[in-house]
Design a protein around this motif. Sequence first.
Motif, PDB file in Angstrom:
ATOM      1  N   GLY A 134       9.877 -41.751  39.949  1.00 60.72           N
ATOM      2  CA  GLY A 134      10.020 -43.115  40.436  1.00 60.72           C
ATOM      3  C   GLY A 134      11.399 -43.325  41.016  1.00 60.72           C
ATOM      4  N   TYR A 135      11.891 -44.558  40.924  1.00 70.92           N
ATOM      5  CA  TYR A 135      13.187 -44.861  41.529  1.00 70.92           C
ATOM      6  C   TYR A 135      14.288 -44.058  40.838  1.00 70.92           C
ATOM      7  N   GLY A 136      15.197 -43.513  41.640  1.00 71.23           N
ATOM      8  CA  GLY A 136      16.294 -42.697  41.128  1.00 71.23           C
ATOM      9  C   GLY A 136      15.982 -41.217  41.111  1.00 71.23           C
ATOM     10  N   SER A 137      14.784 -40.846  41.554  1.00 69.65           N
ATOM     11  CA  SER A 137      14.415 -39.435  41.604  1.00 69.65           C
ATOM     12  C   SER A 137      14.110 -39.055  43.050  1.00 69.65           C
ATOM     13  N   TRP A 138      13.730 -37.805  43.259  1.00 68.11           N
ATOM     14  CA  TRP A 138      13.426 -37.303  44.593  1.00 68.11           C
ATOM     15  C   TRP A 138      12.514 -36.102  44.479  1.00 68.11           C
ATOM     16  N   ILE A 139      11.896 -35.729  45.593  1.00 67.22           N
ATOM     17  CA  ILE A 139      11.083 -34.520  45.654  1.00 67.22           C
ATOM     18  C   ILE A 139      11.435 -33.767  46.930  1.00 67.22           C
ATOM     19  N   PRO A 140      11.301 -32.429  46.937  1.00 70.09           N
ATOM     20  CA  PRO A 140      11.524 -31.674  48.173  1.00 70.09           C
ATOM     21  C   PRO A 140      10.307 -31.795  49.073  1.00 70.09           C
ATOM     22  N   ALA A 141      10.522 -31.818  50.371  1.00 68.92           N
ATOM     23  CA  ALA A 141       9.423 -31.969  51.329  1.00 68.92           C
ATOM     24  C   ALA A 141       9.322 -30.758  52.237  1.00 68.92           C
ATOM     25  N   ALA A 142       8.129 -30.517  52.746  1.00 68.41           N
ATOM     26  CA  ALA A 142       7.926 -29.452  53.730  1.00 68.41           C
ATOM     27  C   ALA A 142       8.698 -29.786  55.007  1.00 68.41           C
ATOM     28  N   PRO A 143       9.258 -28.777  55.673  1.00 68.39           N
ATOM     29  CA  PRO A 143       9.148 -27.329  55.438  1.00 68.39           C
ATOM     30  C   PRO A 143      10.366 -26.735  54.732  1.00 68.39           C
ATOM     31  N   SER A 144      10.949 -27.457  53.796  1.00 67.63           N
ATOM     32  CA  SER A 144      12.134 -26.959  53.092  1.00 67.63           C
ATOM     33  C   SER A 144      11.836 -25.617  52.427  1.00 67.63           C
ATOM     34  N   ARG A 145      12.860 -24.744  52.410  1.00 67.84           N
ATOM     35  CA  ARG A 145      12.703 -23.411  51.833  1.00 67.84           C
ATOM     36  C   ARG A 145      13.457 -23.295  50.518  1.00 67.84           C
ATOM     37  N   ARG A 147      -3.109 -38.830  21.577  1.00 67.42           N
ATOM     38  CA  ARG A 147      -2.377 -40.086  21.478  1.00 67.42           C
ATOM     39  C   ARG A 147      -0.950 -39.872  21.926  1.00 67.42           C
ATOM     40  N   ARG A 148      -0.394 -40.896  22.467  1.00 61.70           N
ATOM     41  CA  ARG A 148       0.948 -40.759  23.059  1.00 61.70           C
ATOM     42  C   ARG A 148       1.974 -40.340  22.024  1.00 61.70           C
ATOM     43  N   VAL A 149       2.787 -39.380  22.413  1.00 61.22           N
ATOM     44  CA  VAL A 149       3.934 -38.953  21.619  1.00 61.22           C
ATOM     45  C   VAL A 149       5.181 -39.350  22.382  1.00 61.22           C
ATOM     46  N   THR A 150       6.044 -40.120  21.762  1.00 59.87           N
ATOM     47  CA  THR A 150       7.254 -40.559  22.451  1.00 59.87           C
ATOM     48  C   THR A 150       8.239 -39.409  22.549  1.00 59.87           C
ATOM     49  N   VAL A 151       8.539 -39.004  23.767  1.00 61.06           N
ATOM     50  CA  VAL A 151       9.458 -37.889  24.015  1.00 61.06           C
ATOM     51  C   VAL A 151      10.483 -38.337  25.035  1.00 61.06           C
ATOM     52  N   THR A 152      11.742 -38.102  24.745  1.00 60.42           N
ATOM     53  CA  THR A 152      12.799 -38.411  25.693  1.00 60.42           C
ATOM     54  C   THR A 152      13.183 -37.146  26.435  1.00 60.42           C
ATOM     55  N   VAL A 153      12.976 -37.144  27.769  1.00 55.39           N
ATOM     56  CA  VAL A 153      13.330 -35.987  28.585  1.00 55.39           C
ATOM     57  C   VAL A 153      14.663 -36.263  29.268  1.00 55.39           C
ATOM     58  N   PRO A 154      15.704 -35.486  28.980  1.00 59.54           N
ATOM     59  CA  PRO A 154      16.997 -35.720  29.631  1.00 59.54           C
ATOM     60  C   PRO A 154      16.873 -35.656  31.134  1.00 59.54           C
ATOM     61  N   ARG A 155      17.682 -36.472  31.815  1.00 58.40           N
ATOM     62  CA  ARG A 155      17.658 -36.509  33.284  1.00 58.40           C
ATOM     63  C   ARG A 155      17.897 -35.121  33.881  1.00 58.40           C
ATOM     64  N   GLN A 156      18.791 -34.350  33.247  1.00 59.46           N
ATOM     65  CA  GLN A 156      19.122 -33.033  33.782  1.00 59.46           C
ATOM     66  C   GLN A 156      17.915 -32.107  33.719  1.00 59.46           C
ATOM     67  N   LEU A 157      17.138 -32.196  32.617  1.00 60.16           N
ATOM     68  CA  LEU A 157      15.976 -31.323  32.458  1.00 60.16           C
ATOM     69  C   LEU A 157      14.926 -31.673  33.491  1.00 60.16           C
ATOM     70  N   SER A 158      14.686 -32.978  33.668  1.00 60.77           N
ATOM     71  CA  SER A 158      13.711 -33.407  34.665  1.00 60.77           C
ATOM     72  C   SER A 158      14.098 -32.921  36.054  1.00 60.77           C
ATOM     73  N   THR A 159      15.386 -32.997  36.378  1.00 60.61           N
ATOM     74  CA  THR A 159      15.859 -32.535  37.691  1.00 60.61           C
ATOM     75  C   THR A 159      15.650 -31.041  37.850  1.00 60.61           C
ATOM     76  N   ALA A 160      15.938 -30.260  36.816  1.00 59.60           N
ATOM     77  CA  ALA A 160      15.813 -28.820  36.915  1.00 59.60           C
ATOM     78  C   ALA A 160      14.344 -28.411  37.068  1.00 59.60           C
ATOM     79  N   ARG A 161      13.450 -29.111  36.356  1.00 61.82           N
ATOM     80  CA  ARG A 161      12.061 -28.739  36.403  1.00 61.82           C
ATOM     81  C   ARG A 161      11.415 -29.079  37.724  1.00 61.82           C
ATOM     82  N   ARG A 162      11.902 -30.103  38.390  1.00 62.97           N
ATOM     83  CA  ARG A 162      11.267 -30.514  39.642  1.00 62.97           C
ATOM     84  C   ARG A 162      11.831 -29.788  40.831  1.00 62.97           C
ATOM     85  N   ALA A 163      12.950 -29.045  40.643  1.00 61.36           N
ATOM     86  CA  ALA A 163      13.767 -28.629  41.790  1.00 61.36           C
ATOM     87  C   ALA A 163      13.013 -27.800  42.808  1.00 61.36           C
ATOM     88  N   ALA A 164      12.143 -26.912  42.398  1.00 61.82           N
ATOM     89  CA  ALA A 164      11.488 -26.066  43.405  1.00 61.82           C
ATOM     90  C   ALA A 164      10.119 -25.642  42.955  1.00 61.82           C
TER      91      ALA A 164
END
Length: 231
Positions: A161-172, A214-231
Amino acid sequence: MQWSFRQPISPWATIDRLLLRRAARRYASRGWTVTPGAFLTGDRFTCGRAGCPITGCHPALERWEDLATADPEQVSRWWRRRPYMVLLPTGRTFDALEVPAPVGLRVLGAVRLHTDVIGPERGDARGPVLVTPTGRWMFLVRPGEQLAPELASHLDIIRHGYGSWIPAAPSRTPQGPVRWAVSPDQNDWTLPTSAAVQAMLLDALDSLGRRPQRRVTVTVPRQLSTARRAA
């Protein structure tokens, strides 16, 4: 003889830069804000900022959230000299639901096969879908809706959502290029509701034997989320 320490510009790097600039301008022409991302030098990313320690995919601008724009002139200036990755900030024109490849494939197949029989309670889940070379699928949806509790309990499902980003084609990336599994053109740049896509994700998890708990409340650090989405 006069020596020069300037490295020659590869013709392939020039072609990459032109392709990336054209793609960035096209996204901007549709009102999608873009921001330059660090570019590949060998197998690591470089943003050009002095002292930046990040070697993975990341925004090239320190204040990227404020500077991201759909202005075509600014976009052209960013890609004038360097083959920056094209990053799309989320939470503005769209959110992105990031899922692992088995789930993404199941959802895309279901959408294509059952477009006319999904039923009004599910809505139309057709929309743009990005795929990274590491097997992460990103479904672009209308912004603002949180993940359903059953989906939020899965650590490999992320809402950008807001404050995040995704890579777009044709990025390598070092593993290969980002590509569109479903390009925005295929649905005339329209976006599905998040609820419609989330309903399909829940069905996919169920069919894969990953029945939501059932939902489990988990806090994902911003850094981890960024690393996982990077590529």
